[in-house]
Design an enzyme around this catalytic site. Structure first.
Site, short mmCIF file in Angstrom:
data_model
loop_
_atom_site.label_atom_id
_atom_site.label_comp_id
_atom_site.label_asym_id
_atom_site.label_seq_id
_atom_site.Cartn_x
_atom_site.Cartn_y
_atom_site.Cartn_z
N ARG A 5 10.12 -17.11 -4.91
CA ARG A 5 9.86 -16.72 -3.51
C ARG A 5 8.75 -17.55 -2.87
NH1 ARG A 5 14.08 -14.87 -4.55
NH2 ARG A 5 14.90 -12.81 -4.04
N LEU A 6 8.39 -18.67 -3.47
CA LEU A 6 7.38 -19.55 -2.88
C LEU A 6 8.10 -20.62 -2.04
CD1 LEU A 6 4.93 -19.90 -5.90
CD2 LEU A 6 4.76 -18.40 -3.90
#
Length: 215
Positions: A194-195
């Site tokens: 999720r970066l």
């Protein structure tokens, strides 16, 4: 928690298709958009020109719907609709809008905010007469966004205008195009954990500034 809610909470996808760096993007975000759009088309993303158009009424209440991008002209994003529709009336009172493209297969999104204005009558005519005759009749038959009594009403109106115009219906005065002049364009590339990569272009005095946003 309901079964559906639990299933939704368990849905996960790890994004690994690509990456995006502020050091590698062109100075003009529309150039990058056109590159991404071409790649979405080549990847056979379903309807790559489908976009969410968000508008707001006089009180600021938002509404959103999917429409189709039908052109990019001098850095502006063009689409067409009935001027008397809900979105048309909202744009008349608040000429600001947001666009969202989502290309799932490439794990990409593009968000665009800007000022909206109508295309010229000649520009609207040019696109309208490229449409199939049935679609042109549909623009006459549908009082878009208004309450109607039944499906039969639309079918009756379609027949009525077919009889009136035949195979060459003119453009209705209430139907035409808009251009959105972008003030902000954000490119989102899915990344692991999720970066995600989020690169934002912001226009100030006709100059684009590039920055990175936290995911």
């Amino acid at each position: 928690m309901s079964t559906i809610s639990k299933n939704l909470a368990d849905l996960r996808k790890n994004y690994t298709a690509g990456q995006l760096s502020e050091n590698d993007v062109p100075a003009d975000p529309v150039v990058l958009f056109e590159t991404w759009f071409l790649q979405a088309s080549q990847a056979q993303c379903p309807e790559p020109n489908a976009m969410v158009l968000a508008t707001a009424d006089a009180s600021g209440t938002p509404s959103a719907r999917v429409v189709l991008l039908k052109g990019i002209s001098q850095g502006n994003f063009c689409f067409f609709t009935n001027y008397a529709s809900q979105k048309g009336q909202e744009l008349e009172n608040r000429p600001h809008a947001a666009l969202l493209f989502h290309w799932h297969e490439l794990e990409r999104q593009v968000r665009i905010n800007g000022i909206v204005s109508k295309l010229t009558a000649a520009e609207s005519d040019d696109y309208f007469f490229q449409r199939p005759p049935a679609s042109r009749i549909g623009a006459w038959a549908s009082p878009q966004s208004r309450e109607i009594e039944s499906r039969a009403f639309l079918e009756q109106e379609e027949l009525r205008f077919k009889e009136q115009f035949g195979e060459n219906p003119p453009r209705p005065a209430q139907w035409g195009g808009y251009r959105l002049k972008p003030e902000k364009i954000e490119f989102w590339q899915g990344r692991p954990s999720r970066l995600h990569d989020r690169i934002l272009f912001t226009k100030t005095q006709e100059v684009w500034r590039v920055s990175r946003l936290a995911p």
